[in-house]
Design a protein around this motif. Structure first.
Motif, PDB file in Angstrom:
ATOM      1  N   PRO A 124       0.417  -2.332  -6.966  1.00  0.00           N
ATOM      2  CA  PRO A 124      -0.520  -1.608  -5.526  1.00  0.00           C
ATOM      3  C   PRO A 124      -1.917  -1.717  -6.690  1.00  0.00           C
ATOM      4  O   PRO A 124      -3.116  -1.266  -6.349  1.00  0.00           O
ATOM      5  CB  PRO A 124       0.250  -0.610  -5.325  1.00  0.00           C
ATOM      6  CG  PRO A 124       1.434  -0.809  -5.339  1.00  0.00           C
ATOM      7  CD  PRO A 124       1.832  -1.577  -7.042  1.00  0.00           C
ATOM      8  N   ALA A 125      -1.993  -0.503  -7.683  1.00  0.00           N
ATOM      9  CA  ALA A 125      -3.443  -0.555  -8.553  1.00  0.00           C
ATOM     10  C   ALA A 125      -3.912  -2.220  -8.280  1.00  0.00           C
ATOM     11  O   ALA A 125      -5.512  -1.775  -8.992  1.00  0.00           O
ATOM     12  CB  ALA A 125      -3.071   0.354  -9.413  1.00  0.00           C
ATOM     13  N   LEU A 149      -3.867  -4.765  -7.176  1.00  0.00           N
ATOM     14  CA  LEU A 149      -4.868  -5.531  -6.025  1.00  0.00           C
ATOM     15  C   LEU A 149      -6.094  -5.114  -6.224  1.00  0.00           C
ATOM     16  O   LEU A 149      -7.288  -5.758  -5.518  1.00  0.00           O
ATOM     17  CB  LEU A 149      -4.519  -4.794  -5.499  1.00  0.00           C
ATOM     18  CG  LEU A 149      -2.883  -4.910  -4.419  1.00  0.00           C
ATOM     19  CD1 LEU A 149      -2.756  -4.188  -2.850  1.00  0.00           C
ATOM     20  CD2 LEU A 149      -2.728  -6.247  -4.262  1.00  0.00           C
ATOM     21  N   ASP A 150      -6.902  -3.848  -6.842  1.00  0.00           N
ATOM     22  CA  ASP A 150      -8.085  -3.752  -6.960  1.00  0.00           C
ATOM     23  C   ASP A 150      -9.019  -3.921  -8.308  1.00  0.00           C
ATOM     24  O   ASP A 150      -9.450  -2.864  -8.826  1.00  0.00           O
ATOM     25  CB  ASP A 150      -8.003  -1.432  -6.934  1.00  0.00           C
ATOM     26  CG  ASP A 150      -7.177  -1.594  -5.219  1.00  0.00           C
ATOM     27  OD1 ASP A 150      -8.063  -2.515  -4.120  1.00  0.00           O
ATOM     28  OD2 ASP A 150      -6.815  -0.171  -4.962  1.00  0.00           O
ATOM     29  N   GLU A 173       5.665 -11.271  -5.078  1.00  0.00           N
ATOM     30  CA  GLU A 173       5.905  -9.258  -4.736  1.00  0.00           C
ATOM     31  C   GLU A 173       4.010  -9.500  -3.975  1.00  0.00           C
ATOM     32  O   GLU A 173       3.913  -8.429  -3.514  1.00  0.00           O
ATOM     33  CB  GLU A 173       6.001  -8.830  -5.578  1.00  0.00           C
ATOM     34  CG  GLU A 173       6.428  -7.279  -5.544  1.00  0.00           C
ATOM     35  CD  GLU A 173       7.178  -7.225  -3.841  1.00  0.00           C
ATOM     36  OE1 GLU A 173       8.019  -7.776  -3.666  1.00  0.00           O
ATOM     37  OE2 GLU A 173       6.541  -5.564  -4.144  1.00  0.00           O
ATOM     38  N   GLY A 217       3.007 -10.292  -1.621  1.00  0.00           N
ATOM     39  CA  GLY A 217       3.214  -9.693  -0.361  1.00  0.00           C
ATOM     40  C   GLY A 217       2.310  -8.246   0.090  1.00  0.00           C
ATOM     41  O   GLY A 217       1.628  -8.340   1.271  1.00  0.00           O
ATOM     42  N   TYR A 218       1.581  -8.081  -1.310  1.00  0.00           N
ATOM     43  CA  TYR A 218       0.948  -6.830  -0.657  1.00  0.00           C
ATOM     44  C   TYR A 218      -0.318  -6.790  -0.405  1.00  0.00           C
ATOM     45  O   TYR A 218      -0.509  -6.316   0.551  1.00  0.00           O
ATOM     46  CB  TYR A 218       0.891  -5.839  -2.116  1.00  0.00           C
ATOM     47  CG  TYR A 218       1.792  -5.236  -2.943  1.00  0.00           C
ATOM     48  CD1 TYR A 218       1.626  -4.516  -2.484  1.00  0.00           C
ATOM     49  CD2 TYR A 218       2.765  -5.749  -4.198  1.00  0.00           C
ATOM     50  CE1 TYR A 218       2.139  -2.740  -2.998  1.00  0.00           C
ATOM     51  CE2 TYR A 218       3.375  -4.376  -4.246  1.00  0.00           C
ATOM     52  CZ  TYR A 218       3.267  -2.556  -3.746  1.00  0.00           C
ATOM     53  OH  TYR A 218       4.493  -1.560  -3.853  1.00  0.00           O
ATOM     54  N   MET A 238      -0.302  -7.635   2.783  1.00  0.00           N
ATOM     55  CA  MET A 238       0.047  -5.817   3.757  1.00  0.00           C
ATOM     56  C   MET A 238      -1.485  -5.632   3.637  1.00  0.00           C
ATOM     57  O   MET A 238      -1.774  -4.934   4.972  1.00  0.00           O
ATOM     58  CB  MET A 238       0.976  -5.734   2.523  1.00  0.00           C
ATOM     59  CG  MET A 238       1.201  -4.100   3.623  1.00  0.00           C
ATOM     60  SD  MET A 238       1.890  -2.825   2.298  1.00  0.00           S
ATOM     61  CE  MET A 238       1.170  -3.082   1.416  1.00  0.00           C
ATOM     62  N   VAL A 239      -2.355  -5.711   2.771  1.00  0.00           N
ATOM     63  CA  VAL A 239      -3.167  -5.506   2.436  1.00  0.00           C
ATOM     64  C   VAL A 239      -4.210  -5.833   3.405  1.00  0.00           C
ATOM     65  O   VAL A 239      -5.146  -4.778   4.488  1.00  0.00           O
ATOM     66  CB  VAL A 239      -4.135  -5.002   1.592  1.00  0.00           C
ATOM     67  CG1 VAL A 239      -5.493  -4.639   1.836  1.00  0.00           C
ATOM     68  CG2 VAL A 239      -3.297  -3.952   0.217  1.00  0.00           C
ATOM     69  N   SER A 243      -3.657  -7.062   6.478  1.00  0.00           N
ATOM     70  CA  SER A 243      -2.823  -6.877   7.923  1.00  0.00           C
ATOM     71  C   SER A 243      -3.533  -5.451   7.728  1.00  0.00           C
ATOM     72  O   SER A 243      -4.118  -4.923   9.318  1.00  0.00           O
ATOM     73  CB  SER A 243      -1.166  -6.569   7.832  1.00  0.00           C
ATOM     74  OG  SER A 243      -1.311  -7.503   7.271  1.00  0.00           O
ATOM     75  N   LEU A 244      -3.633  -4.577   7.154  1.00  0.00           N
ATOM     76  CA  LEU A 244      -4.529  -2.793   7.271  1.00  0.00           C
ATOM     77  C   LEU A 244      -5.713  -3.263   7.539  1.00  0.00           C
ATOM     78  O   LEU A 244      -6.105  -2.727   8.488  1.00  0.00           O
ATOM     79  CB  LEU A 244      -4.205  -1.972   6.158  1.00  0.00           C
ATOM     80  CG  LEU A 244      -2.435  -1.425   5.909  1.00  0.00           C
ATOM     81  CD1 LEU A 244      -2.757  -0.999   4.027  1.00  0.00           C
ATOM     82  CD2 LEU A 244      -2.243  -0.801   7.238  1.00  0.00           C
ATOM     83  N   ALA A 245      -5.949  -3.421   6.541  1.00  0.00           N
ATOM     84  CA  ALA A 245      -7.558  -4.082   7.427  1.00  0.00           C
ATOM     85  C   ALA A 245      -7.750  -4.480   8.798  1.00  0.00           C
ATOM     86  O   ALA A 245      -9.095  -4.188   9.424  1.00  0.00           O
ATOM     87  CB  ALA A 245      -8.512  -5.675   6.247  1.00  0.00           C
ATOM     88  N   ALA A 246      -7.103  -5.635   9.185  1.00  0.00           N
ATOM     89  CA  ALA A 246      -6.988  -6.042  10.720  1.00  0.00           C
ATOM     90  C   ALA A 246      -7.138  -4.487  11.888  1.00  0.00           C
ATOM     91  O   ALA A 246      -7.496  -4.819  12.360  1.00  0.00           O
ATOM     92  CB  ALA A 246      -6.249  -7.129  10.846  1.00  0.00           C
ATOM     93  N   LEU A 247      -6.083  -3.984  11.043  1.00  0.00           N
ATOM     94  CA  LEU A 247      -5.779  -2.289  12.071  1.00  0.00           C
ATOM     95  C   LEU A 247      -7.311  -1.743  12.679  1.00  0.00           C
ATOM     96  O   LEU A 247      -7.620  -1.205  13.554  1.00  0.00           O
ATOM     97  CB  LEU A 247      -4.953  -1.195  11.487  1.00  0.00           C
ATOM     98  CG  LEU A 247      -3.254  -2.060  11.425  1.00  0.00           C
ATOM     99  CD1 LEU A 247      -2.703  -0.647  10.499  1.00  0.00           C
ATOM    100  CD2 LEU A 247      -3.370  -2.591  12.625  1.00  0.00           C
ATOM    101  N   ARG A 248      -7.924  -2.532  11.766  1.00  0.00           N
ATOM    102  CA  ARG A 248      -9.601  -1.846  11.765  1.00  0.00           C
ATOM    103  C   ARG A 248     -10.282  -2.157  13.788  1.00  0.00           C
ATOM    104  O   ARG A 248     -10.829  -1.261  13.852  1.00  0.00           O
ATOM    105  CB  ARG A 248     -11.184  -1.510  11.131  1.00  0.00           C
ATOM    106  CG  ARG A 248     -12.029  -1.379  11.259  1.00  0.00           C
ATOM    107  CD  ARG A 248     -13.371  -1.419  10.274  1.00  0.00           C
ATOM    108  NE  ARG A 248     -12.410  -1.818   8.703  1.00  0.00           N
ATOM    109  CZ  ARG A 248     -13.190  -1.712   7.919  1.00  0.00           C
ATOM    110  NH1 ARG A 248     -14.843  -2.532   7.761  1.00  0.00           N
ATOM    111  NH2 ARG A 248     -12.889  -2.027   6.961  1.00  0.00           N
TER     112      ARG A 248
END
Lengths: 200, 116
Positions: free
Chosen positions: B11-12, B14-15, B37, B40-41, B44-45, B47-52
């Protein structure tokens, strides 16, 4: 309010004006900075869903989210005249909504829940589909995160605020924000893959 | 590094902020499971940005209430909007005003010696 004496056809300029973000052009922002009501109305129409969406994700109540959106726009109208960084407009808007929502939660004694970085209740974890094409599944999975983790994930990964900005709004250290963010991503990934072992 | 250690840090990663970033790179170079894996992360990230863009659905009346909050323009603002909207008219009006002023000044200059 239907202002008269004002410029026309703001929407027609989309094709030629650089879009700053969220459908907002530099030209539109320039007109807004001159307190042009037609431009401000256009700005509201183009951004209100985004603003309401963020407010709703933060306060989690439709009526309260509307109150937050109204207060946030009042602050934006007051602050736009001095706003110069077009490229940062979206972040500026998101920060105002976030700050307004947090103040709203403070007044209602609900801000404390955002500071709790509690453990996930595994019993309530949802099973995911193998794809995130189902955005509802992703939203439901986020609901299972502790409030303190969810809020950081929403602000960083959904709305693009920096960890520093989030820390400033929450009143916590940037490092603490990062710790929460990484925990939130890990938890969300676990929730989404739990039970089916699917890779995304 | 063991897979468990790498996955804890993804998770870290990624940045670009994970401790032991170079060791993770080396691990990912040969470990397909951890690469999956990581993918997959990343998915997921994204997809999260697309929620905006997937705003919640405000009541239809909200936008009108928000528009009603727009402050009324001052008289000075209205003049400014007109200038911005019709720069040609204002340029022509300014030129005409300058011509009239010049004419009046010239006439006054001619009349002055007669008065003296």
């Amino acid at each position: 309010m239907s202002p008269r004496h004002l410029p026309r056809n703001l929407g027609d300029e989309d094709g030629v004006q650089a879009v700053v973000d969220g459908g907002v052009t530099k030209e539109l922002l320039a007109r807004c900075r001159r307190n042009d009501p037609r431009a401000l109305e256009e700005l509201v129409r183009r951004t209100h869903r985004r603003v309401y969406g963020l407010a709703y994700r933060l306060v989690r109540d439709p009526h309260e989210a509307e109150d937050v959106a109204q207060e946030a726009y009042l602050r934006m109208f007051q602050g736009l005249g001095g706003f110069r960084e077009e490229a940062r407009f979206e972040t500026w808007m998101h920060r105002i909504v976030t700050n307004t929502a947090f103040n709203h939660l403070r007044r209602r004694g609900r801000f404390g829940e955002l500071l709790e970085d509690g453990a996930l209740d595994v019993a309530t974890a949802v099973r995911s589909e193998s794809s995130f094409a189902d955005r509802d599944e992703l939203e439901r999975a986020m609901e299972r995160l502790p409030a303190g983790q969810r809020i950081v994930l929403v602000l960083k990964d959904v709305y693009g605020l920096s960890c520093r900005e989030i820390g400033h709004e929450l009143g916590i250290e940037e490092g603490a924000v990062k710790v929460r963010l990484h925990r939130a991503r890990r938890r969300l990934r676990e929730v989404l893959t739990e039970g089916d072992g699917d890779e995304v | 590094m063991r897979c468990e250690e790498v996955r804890e840090l993804l998770p870290a990663y990624l940045d670009g902020e994970a401790a032991r970033q170079a060791e993770i790179d080396a691990h990912l170079a040969w470990c397909g499971e951890c690469r999956r894996e990581l993918a997959g992360y990343r998915s997921m990230v994204r997809s999260l940005a697309a929620l905006r863009e997937r705003g919640a659905h405000p009541a239809p009346q909200l936008v009108e209430r928000l528009v009603a909050l727009i402050p009324a323009p001052s008289l000075l603002d209205r003049v400014r909007f007109n200038v911005y909207d019709h720069p040609g008219w204002y340029a022509a009006a300014s030129l005409a005003a300058a011509v009239v002023a010049a004419f009046l000044l010239r006439r006054r200059a001619r009349e002055r010696p007669a008065l003296a």
